[in-house]
Motif scaffolding. Structure first.
Motif, short mmCIF file in Angstrom:
data_model
loop_
_atom_site.label_atom_id
_atom_site.label_comp_id
_atom_site.label_asym_id
_atom_site.label_seq_id
_atom_site.Cartn_x
_atom_site.Cartn_y
_atom_site.Cartn_z
N GLU A 64 1.22 -1.35 -0.54
CA GLU A 64 -0.30 -0.25 -0.33
C GLU A 64 1.25 1.23 0.23
N HIS A 75 -4.06 6.78 -0.74
CA HIS A 75 -3.27 5.49 -0.49
C HIS A 75 -3.37 4.63 -1.83
N HIS A 191 -9.78 2.45 -0.44
CA HIS A 191 -10.59 3.34 0.11
C HIS A 191 -11.07 4.80 0.07
N ARG A 194 -12.39 7.70 1.71
CA ARG A 194 -12.09 7.57 3.57
C ARG A 194 -11.12 9.67 3.15
N ASP A 248 -8.26 -4.04 5.87
CA ASP A 248 -7.71 -3.04 6.48
C ASP A 248 -7.76 -3.27 7.33
MN MN Z 1 -4.92 2.91 3.58
#
Ligand code: MN
Ligand code: AMP
Ligand code: MN
Ligand code: MN
Length: 278
Positions: A64, A75, A191, A194, A248
């Protein structure tokens, strides 16, 4: 449907379990295909692969990567990477380099709000000295008892705008996707729910990511709400992205979603693993 979990962290980055213990937990939790995706580091992959093989658990090498895009940290997960590729290794080494300096600055800033010895305190939780991260600081602040849980630590001390936040420039989007593709991997936006972008910025991110060779986004992740699973399934189809799924997971008692515990991908998306031979 097979239980794919394609995002989690060991103590080689900011998780609490070793790669071997993570593999065992993935197997025990019913994961059928497993990827470990440590932040900016592939040093745990050999151990993870060996542990998975011993358990008969199909394993996918991953990472990542932290990037800075439009002044925010984003990310990018790389899956099916060759972790010995020198373009990838050199790139990852270049972004890990600034972490210690940043951590010392974070510690100095935390002193100003009465948190003493944070650098040394965070170091106690670090498995890999090259990878001191905000998560390690957060564990120290929890140990001090100044907050009740990780989200509170990030909203009061370590998030953007808080005393402990030090702005940092990570890799570029173009570089991260290039490193992943050079290593034979598939690039996935982690993600997306986020990030604090408006619709225009998200549209620009998805277009730029696609233009530089990115092909997938995480749809079902421990970092999304249930509503966001559906929202990002639509986004994946709108932009022609494949869909990924991963908990995660960072550690027992710390992460909201355990390894293997997510619901399946929403119907109608094309999984990132659709053409994998395992
Ligand atoms: Mn992350
Ligand atoms: P760093 O790469 O040092 O900036 O640290 C980022 C890491 O902090 C992420 O990978 C997460 O593990 C953790 N993190 C960030 N925001 C939060 C949050 N709100 N709650 C819990 N953990 C978080
Ligand atoms: Mn993390
Ligand atoms: Mn992660």
């Amino acid at each position: 449907m097979l239980n794919f979990d394609l995002h989690c962290h060991s103590n080689v980055s900011d998780g609490t379990l070793s790669p071997t213990d993570l593999a065992a937990r993935a197997k025990a939790n019913g994961v059928d295909v497993w990827a470990m995706t440590d932040h900016d580091e592939v040093g745990g992959i050999a151990e993870a692969r060996a542990a998975a093989r011993a358990l008969g658990l199909p394993y996918v090498p991953g990472v990542e990567i932290s990037i800075t895009w439009a002044n925010q940290t984003v990310h990018i997960v790389g899956l099916q990477i060759d972790e010995t590729n020198s373009v990838l290794l050199d790139g990852l080494a270049s972004i890990r380099g600034g972490r210690e300096k940043r951590a010392r600055e974070m510690s100095a800033q935390l002193e100003t709000v009465g948190i003493h010895g944070a650098f040394e305190g965070a170091l106690k939780f670090v498995g890999n000295p090259d990878l001191i991260s905000r998560t390690h600081f957060a564990r120290y602040l929890l140990e001090l008892g100044v907050c009740k849980d990780l989200p509170e630590v990030f909203s009061k001390y370590l998030g953007e705008g808080n005393a402990g936040f030090v702005p940092h420039r990570w890799a570029t989007l173009t570089d991260a996707v290039h490193w992943i593709r050079s290593a034979g991997g598939t690039a996935v936006i982690a993600h997306p729910g986020r990030y604090k972008f408006d619709d225009t910025a998200f549209d620009a991110l998805f277009h730029e990511f696609r233009d530089v060779g990115g092909t997938a986004i995480e749809v079902t992740t421990g970092s999304h709400t249930v509503d966001q699973y559906e929202q990002y399934a639509k986004v994946a189809n709108k932009y022609g992205f494949l869909a990924s799924r991963g908990s995660d997971f960072h550690g027992p008692g710390e992460s909201r979603v355990d390894l293997g515990a997510l619901p399946p991908l929403p119907k109608g998306v094309k999984p990132v693993w659709h053409d994998w031979t395992l």
